[in-house]
Design a protein around this motif. Structure first.
Motif, PDB file in Angstrom:
ATOM      1  N   TYR A 102       8.196  -4.866   4.392  1.00 13.74           N
ATOM      2  CA  TYR A 102       7.675  -4.486   5.702  1.00 13.74           C
ATOM      3  C   TYR A 102       6.191  -4.779   5.927  1.00 13.74           C
ATOM      4  O   TYR A 102       5.743  -4.811   7.069  1.00 13.74           O
ATOM      5  N   TYR A 103       5.445  -4.959   4.849  1.00 15.79           N
ATOM      6  CA  TYR A 103       4.004  -5.148   5.011  1.00 15.79           C
ATOM      7  C   TYR A 103       3.522  -6.504   4.531  1.00 15.79           C
ATOM      8  O   TYR A 103       2.326  -6.748   4.454  1.00 15.79           O
ATOM      9  N   GLY A 104       4.443  -7.376   4.192  1.00 13.97           N
ATOM     10  CA  GLY A 104       4.077  -8.738   3.826  1.00 13.97           C
ATOM     11  C   GLY A 104       3.317  -8.857   2.513  1.00 13.97           C
ATOM     12  O   GLY A 104       2.576  -9.821   2.318  1.00 13.97           O
ATOM     13  N   GLU A 105       3.494  -7.892   1.618  1.00 10.77           N
ATOM     14  CA  GLU A 105       2.820  -7.966   0.330  1.00 10.77           C
ATOM     15  C   GLU A 105       3.477  -9.030  -0.536  1.00 10.77           C
ATOM     16  O   GLU A 105       4.602  -9.450  -0.292  1.00 10.77           O
ATOM     17  N   SER A 106       2.781  -9.458  -1.551  1.00  9.27           N
ATOM     18  CA  SER A 106       3.235 -10.542  -2.414  1.00  9.27           C
ATOM     19  C   SER A 106       4.611 -10.272  -3.011  1.00  9.27           C
ATOM     20  O   SER A 106       4.885  -9.176  -3.508  1.00  9.27           O
ATOM     21  N   ALA A 107       5.449 -11.307  -2.974  1.00  7.77           N
ATOM     22  CA  ALA A 107       6.755 -11.266  -3.620  1.00  7.77           C
ATOM     23  C   ALA A 107       6.812 -12.368  -4.666  1.00  7.77           C
ATOM     24  O   ALA A 107       7.819 -13.058  -4.822  1.00  7.77           O
ATOM     25  N   SER A 108       5.719 -12.538  -5.383  1.00  7.69           N
ATOM     26  CA  SER A 108       5.655 -13.583  -6.406  1.00  7.69           C
ATOM     27  C   SER A 108       6.714 -13.315  -7.472  1.00  7.69           C
ATOM     28  O   SER A 108       7.101 -12.163  -7.704  1.00  7.69           O
TER      29      SER A 108
END
Length: 107
Positions: free
Chosen positions: A79-85
């Motif tokens: 929902y907050y566009g944080e890293s999904a590395s």
């Protein structure tokens, strides 16, 4: 014992709600999200305390914090566009596997 695990899961979910509310509180500058964050924090502690009547403290707290951490990280990604590395996802999955292991070893 099953009820205690349900209380613990509920506590962890309320803990995730607290993290989301505090994200929207913007450093305690927004009243309603700040109050919601405090209410969720209190609710999580109450539920955790109830679960601790029957569960070992070390296992229960590790599971509580693990679910909270993994859940908050998932919300951040979705929902907050944080890293999904890939490394971050592997580490979050490691937390989930550790939680399952603790549950399986303590029944």
């Amino acid at each position: 014992m099953i009820a205690a695990w349900g209380l613990l899961l509920s506590a962890a979910l309320v803990d995730i709600a607290m993290a989301i509310a505090l994200k929207h509180a913007e450093g305690w500058t927004r009243l309603w999200p700040s109050l919601a964050g405090l209410a969720f924090a209190n609710g999580a502690i109450v539920l955790l305390t109830m679960a601790l009547r029957q569960l070992p403290v070390g296992t229960a707290f590790a599971v509580f914090t693990g679910i909270g951490a993994a859940g908050a990280a998932a919300v951040g990604i979705l929902y907050y566009g944080e890293s999904a590395s890939p490394l971050r996802l592997i580490l979050i999955a490691t937390i989930v596997v550790a939680i399952a292991g603790l549950k399986l070893t303590n029944g």
